[in-house]
Scaffold this active site. Sequence first.
Site, PDB file in Angstrom:
ATOM      1  N   ARG A 224      41.514  51.067  37.803  1.00 54.12           N
ATOM      2  CA  ARG A 224      40.903  50.986  36.476  1.00 54.12           C
ATOM      3  C   ARG A 224      39.858  49.877  36.507  1.00 54.12           C
ATOM      4  O   ARG A 224      40.196  48.707  36.657  1.00 54.12           O
ATOM      5  CB  ARG A 224      41.975  50.725  35.417  1.00 54.12           C
ATOM      6  CG  ARG A 224      43.050  51.809  35.380  1.00 54.12           C
ATOM      7  CD  ARG A 224      44.238  51.410  34.527  1.00 54.12           C
ATOM      8  NE  ARG A 224      44.894  50.218  35.046  1.00 54.12           N
ATOM      9  CZ  ARG A 224      45.871  49.581  34.418  1.00 54.12           C
ATOM     10  NH1 ARG A 224      46.310  50.015  33.262  1.00 54.12           N
ATOM     11  NH2 ARG A 224      46.422  48.511  34.955  1.00 54.12           N
ATOM     12  N   ARG A 232      38.848  42.937  30.671  1.00 57.58           N
ATOM     13  CA  ARG A 232      39.989  43.837  30.593  1.00 57.58           C
ATOM     14  C   ARG A 232      39.648  45.194  31.201  1.00 57.58           C
ATOM     15  O   ARG A 232      38.553  45.718  30.978  1.00 57.58           O
ATOM     16  CB  ARG A 232      40.411  44.018  29.128  1.00 57.58           C
ATOM     17  CG  ARG A 232      40.756  42.716  28.426  1.00 57.58           C
ATOM     18  CD  ARG A 232      40.945  42.927  26.935  1.00 57.58           C
ATOM     19  NE  ARG A 232      39.721  43.409  26.299  1.00 57.58           N
ATOM     20  CZ  ARG A 232      39.643  43.808  25.032  1.00 57.58           C
ATOM     21  NH1 ARG A 232      40.739  43.786  24.284  1.00 57.58           N
ATOM     22  NH2 ARG A 232      38.500  44.220  24.522  1.00 57.58           N
ATOM     23  N   GLU A 280      51.838  42.839  36.115  1.00 57.05           N
ATOM     24  CA  GLU A 280      52.795  43.386  35.155  1.00 57.05           C
ATOM     25  C   GLU A 280      53.612  44.489  35.819  1.00 57.05           C
ATOM     26  O   GLU A 280      53.146  45.143  36.757  1.00 57.05           O
ATOM     27  CB  GLU A 280      52.090  43.979  33.919  1.00 57.05           C
ATOM     28  CG  GLU A 280      51.405  42.962  33.038  1.00 57.05           C
ATOM     29  CD  GLU A 280      50.876  43.567  31.733  1.00 57.05           C
ATOM     30  OE1 GLU A 280      51.246  44.726  31.422  1.00 57.05           O
ATOM     31  OE2 GLU A 280      50.110  42.888  31.041  1.00 57.05           O
TER      32      GLU A 280
END
Length: 313
Positions: A224, A232, A280
């Site tokens: 991504r 982000r 994460e």
Amino acid sequence: MSLKVAIQMDPIAPIDIEADSTFRIAEEAQARGHELFYYTPDQISFREGRVMARGWPLEVRREKGNHFTLGEETDIDLSEWDVVWLRQDPPFDMGYITTTHLLDMIHPGTLVVNDPFWVRNYPEKLLVLQFADYTPPTLIARDLETIKAFKAKHKDIILKPLYGNGGAGVFRLDENDRNLASLHELFAGINRESLIAQKFLPDVSNGDKRVILIDGEPVGAINRVPAAGETRSNMHVGGRPEKVGLTERDLEICAAIGPTLKEKGQIFVGIDVIGDYMTEINVTSPTGIQELERFDGINVAAKIWEAIEAKRR
């Protein structure tokens, strides 16, 4: 094998059927002959000893604007079903936590995916703390002076809510930034939760990799890439998905965390990896399976159901 499958998820009408992982999971279940039932999180309840849900029999189809049909609204006893999917999106708040307590009461007689006890105890940004060798320098704190000291040490940091999601409230504070105290005031005015800070990883400019694991084993990844001018990479905020392979470091990380995920009943998990570091471990409502299927031809939903069906046997 035909299973009775209840799906606890956010409203189905507005979802993007080209990207939503829950839709793809339901679509694959239906293709395998499983019976589907859909309800929203506000419709689960404990009633005199039974965990109930009010919702609808569900059929799905890959037609934009006409992607589902609901049967007659009814109440079901979730203990009488084979599988319940815990698939509503965060925020990971007390409402979310309450649903995990209710689902605890029927699991494992009814297989809840992912195991609600460990979803509750392994939120995305806390489980990684058990694997410090694979994560960037990380701080969990509420106290401003503690956060200031962490920033002074590492200069360039990411600051975000501990229980946030989708890239909301994520800030990069570089060496010249002067907004830490103001941001702390802002967060403190919203809730009493701690914040998480991590050393900024410049490799994020090359993308934030989502690695998908099923029952503790890696099956593939997508990259991504942040939009221009963004730190982000979340697709919710404009991140662009790209095809990517698994590196030796990715496999090393997966080998380290996989046994814990499998032992704790976390069947469908997505980890976030920037460069050589995991940031994460997403267990609440991971995404990315449709993108991976398009890029690499890997039917992740089928692999998920194979794992579930094996457990139900």
